[in-house]
Write a protein that holds these residues in place. Structure first.
Motif, PDB file in Angstrom:
ATOM      1  N   CYS A 151       0.941  -1.262  -0.034  1.00  0.00           N
ATOM      2  CA  CYS A 151      -0.218  -0.088  -0.106  1.00  0.00           C
ATOM      3  C   CYS A 151       0.872   1.215  -0.078  1.00  0.00           C
ATOM      4  O   CYS A 151       0.590   2.080  -0.683  1.00  0.00           O
ATOM      5  CB  CYS A 151      -0.775   0.057   1.487  1.00  0.00           C
ATOM      6  N   HIS A 172      -3.627   3.655   1.970  1.00  0.00           N
ATOM      7  CA  HIS A 172      -4.146   2.390   1.898  1.00  0.00           C
ATOM      8  C   HIS A 172      -4.698   2.209   0.504  1.00  0.00           C
ATOM      9  O   HIS A 172      -5.568   2.956   0.424  1.00  0.00           O
ATOM     10  CB  HIS A 172      -4.926   2.065   3.138  1.00  0.00           C
ATOM     11  N   HIS A 222      -3.368   1.730  10.013  1.00  0.00           N
ATOM     12  CA  HIS A 222      -3.093   1.030   8.782  1.00  0.00           C
ATOM     13  C   HIS A 222      -2.826  -0.422   9.123  1.00  0.00           C
ATOM     14  O   HIS A 222      -3.163  -1.453   8.609  1.00  0.00           O
ATOM     15  CB  HIS A 222      -2.063   1.630   7.949  1.00  0.00           C
ATOM     16  N   HIS A 262      -4.589  -4.255   8.514  1.00  0.00           N
ATOM     17  CA  HIS A 262      -3.924  -5.228   7.828  1.00  0.00           C
ATOM     18  C   HIS A 262      -3.636  -6.541   8.659  1.00  0.00           C
ATOM     19  O   HIS A 262      -3.806  -7.765   8.255  1.00  0.00           O
ATOM     20  CB  HIS A 262      -2.622  -4.979   7.093  1.00  0.00           C
TER      21      HIS A 262
HETATM   22 ZN   LIG Z   1      -3.203  -0.904   3.428  1.00  0.00          ZN
END
Ligand SMILES: [Zn+2]
Ligand SMILES: [Zn+2]
Length: 483
Positions: A345, A400, A425, A429
Motif C-alpha cells: 500500500c 491504503h 493501517h 492489515h
Molecule cells: Zn493498506
C-alpha cells in the motif's frame, strides 16, 4: 530514650497488634483476619521498627566501609573476609543487590561524618563536614536513608578550583551544607525523583562550570543502539543528551497529557480528545512508541533526498506470491505477510519473475505506488487518518489501497486509496478489517469477520473539509474583507 528502649517500644507495639502466640508460618493467615485499622497500625509499626533496624544496619555498614578502604589493603575488614570491596561484603551480608549495597555504603559513610555531640569544641577540632546535617537527619529519623542518598548523589561534592585558598574551600563547603539542609527540609514534601532532580539543579547552580561540563559529557554519551535479543525481540536503547531528552519528553507528555493527570482542558475540542485518548486501548508506552515512530517516519520522508540519497530509508521486503510470510531484502528477516501487504500500500512493489531456483527472469516496473502528486490529492481529500475518531494529520499517514493486493491487480487510483495513520493501517492489515467504497461514495469500514456488510462503519470526511469543498455560498457579510 535510649536506642535499645526505642527498639523495644516499637517491637512491643508491633507484637501488640499481632498477638503473642502466632507462629511464624501463620503470620500471613493471621494478618488476613485483622480489621482495617489493625492492618494499617501493623504496617506503621513495622515501618517504625524497620527504621530503627535500618539505622543500625547503615551505621554498621559505614564502619565496615571505613575499615575496608583501599589503603587498608589485605588487612581491610572486607578484604580479610575474601571480598574485594566493602560493597561486595555488604551485598553478601544483607542480600541486597549491588546498587542497593553501594547506596547503603554511601549513607553509612556519611553517617560517620556526623560530629561528636561535644559541648565545648576545642580550637583544634576540624569544622564539621559539609554533609554532617545529612547524617544527623538520619539519626533523628526525620529522613530516610534513600532520601539522604538521593540528596548526596544529586549534590555531589563541593567544588573548589585547584590552587584556591582555604577560605574559598570553606565557602564552598558552607554553600553545600546550606543546600543539604534546605533539601532535608524539602524531602518531606516531594517525591524521591523530584528530590534527586532538585538536588541536581542546586548543584548546577552552585557549580555552573561543572554544569556545563556535565552537559557536554552527557552529549558525548548520546547513543541509540538497536539489536535483536536471543528471543527474537527487536530491542533498542536510547541514551539522551539534555536537549534531546527534553524534546522527547515534551513530545510524549503533550501527547499523553490527558492520561497523566495534566492541567484541565479549556476548550471542548481538547477535552473531547482527552476522553478519546483515555479510552484508547493502547498503553502509554505503546502510544509513545507509535508517536515516536510516526515522527521518525515523517522525518525520513521529508529528508529522503537530502539525508539518504537516492535510496530511501525504508525496508524493502521480498514476498513470494501466495506465501504467508515475507522477508527483508537486507538481512533476510522474516515478517508476517500482513506487513508486506501494508508495505505494498505504502511503497508499491516491483514484480520479479524467477525460475525454480530463484534466478530472476524479468524485473518489472514499480507498480501500485501512489506518486507524490497522488499523495497530495489524498491529503487534500482526506486531511489525515480516516479511521473513525483518529486525529493524525496527513503528513503522518500511509496510503491504503482498498483493493486487496494480488499478482495481477494493479490499478493505482486515488479513488481506491485512503489515508490511514501507521497504527490504524497496521491494525487494518493485521486484524482483518476491510475498507470498501462504491464508486465515489463514502468509504466504509468493515469489522473483522464481517463479509456480508452487517457491521459497517461509514468513514466520514472531516467537517472542515466538507465546508471547504461544498461552500459556494457567499460567506456572511461580516467575514468579507472591507471594500
Ligand atoms: Zn493498506
Ligand atoms: Zn489513525
Amino acid at each position: 530514650m535510649t536506642f535499645a528502649a526505642e527498639i523495644t517500644d516499637r517491637a512491643t507495639a508491633l507484637v501488640a497488634v499481632l498477638g503473642t502466640d502466632v507462629e511464624t508460618q501463620d503470620v500471613a493467615n493471621h494478618v488476613a483476619l485483622l480489621s482495617d485499622t489493625d492492618a494499617v497500625t501493623l504496617a506503621e509499626a513495622a515501618a517504625a521498627l524497620m527504621r530503627c533496624a535500618e539505622l543500625a544496619q547503615v551505621a554498621a555498614v559505614g564502619v565496615i566501609a571505613a575499615r575496608s578502604t583501599r589503603d587498608a589493603g589485605h588487612s581491610g575488614l572486607a578484604q580479610s573476609r575474601g571480598h574485594r570491596t566493602a560493597v561486595s561484603l555488604v551485598q553478601e551480608l544483607t542480600g541486597a543487590g549491588k546498587a542497593d549495597a553501594a547506596r547503603k555504603v554511601r549513607v553509612g559513610e556519611s553517617l560517620l561524618r556526623v560530629p561528636e555531640p561535644i559541648a565545648e569544641t576545642s580550637v583544634d577540632t576540624p569544622p564539621p563536614a559539609w554533609d554532617a546535617a545529612l547524617g544527623a537527619a538520619l539519626l533523628e529519623q526525620t529522613i530516610t536513608a534513600v532520601q539522604i542518598d538521593a540528596i548526596r548523589q544529586g549534590l555531589g561534592e563541593p567544588v573548589v578550583a585547584e590552587g584556591a585558598d582555604t577560605s574559598v574551600a570553606e565557602a564552598a563547603a558552607d554553600a553545600w551544607a546550606l543546600a543539604a539542609e534546605q533539601l532535608i527540609a524539602e524531602a518531606a514534601t516531594v517525591t524521591l525523583d523530584e528530590l534527586r532532580q532538585t538536588a541536581r539543579s542546586v548543584r548546577d547552580r552552585l557549580d555552573p562550570d561543572g554544569a556545563h561540563r556535565r552537559f557536554l559529557e552527557r552529549f558525548e554519551r548520546r547513543s541509540v543502539r538497536l539489536w535483536m535479543d536471543a528471543d527474537g525481540n527487536r530491542r533498542g536503547s536510547l541514551l539522551f543528551d539534555d536537549e534531546g531528552w527534553l524534546l522527547a519528553q515534551t513530545m510524549r507528555d503533550n501527547a499523553l497529557r490527558p492520561r497523566m493527570g495534566g492541567p484541565r482542558f479549556i476548550d471542548s475540542a481538547e477535552s473531547e480528545r482527552a476522553v478519546d485518548l483515555t479510552a484508547d486501548e493502547r498503553t502509554n508506552d505503546q502510544l509513545t512508541y507509535d508517536l515516536f515512530l510516526d515522527v521518525l517516519r515523517a522525518g525520513t520522508l521529508a529528508d529522503a533526498e537530502a539525508v539518504f540519497g537516492t535510496r530511501q530509508a525504508g525496508v524493502r521486503l521480498v514476498r513470494v506470491v501466495d506465501d504467508v510470510m515475507a522477508h527483508t531484502e537486507d538481512g533476510l528477516v522474516t515478517l508476517p505477510g500482513a506487513v508486506a501487504d501494508q508495505h505494498v500500500c505504502e511503497s508499491g512493489y516491483a514484480p520479479v519473475t524467477v525460475d525454480g531456483r530463484g534466478n530472476p527472469l524479468d524485473v518489472g516496473r514499480e507498480q501500485r505506488l501512489f506518486t507524490p502528486r497522488q499523495r497530495i490529492g489524498l491529503a487534500l481529500r482526506d486531511g489525515g487518518c480516516m479511521w473513525r475518531g483518529c486525529e493524525r494529520p496527513a503528513s503522518y499517514c500511509e496510503a491504503h489501497h482498498i483493493d486487496e493486493w494480488s499478482a495481477d491487480s494493479g490499478r493505482t487510483d486515488i479513488d481506491r486509496g485512503i489515508l490511514l495513520c501507521r497504527f490504524h493501517h497496521m491494525n487494518l492489515h493485521h486484524h482483518g478489517w476491510r475498507i470498501t467504497r462504491d464508486a465515489k461514495g463514502d468509504f466504509v469500514l468493515h469489522q473483522p469477520g464481517d463479509n456480508v456488510g452487517e457491521t459497517t462503519i461509514v468513514l466520514r470526511k472531516r467537517l472542515p473539509l466538507t465546508y471547504a469543498w461544498a461552500g459556494n455560498d457567499p460567506p456572511p457579510r461580516r467575514f468579507r474583507p472591507a471594500g
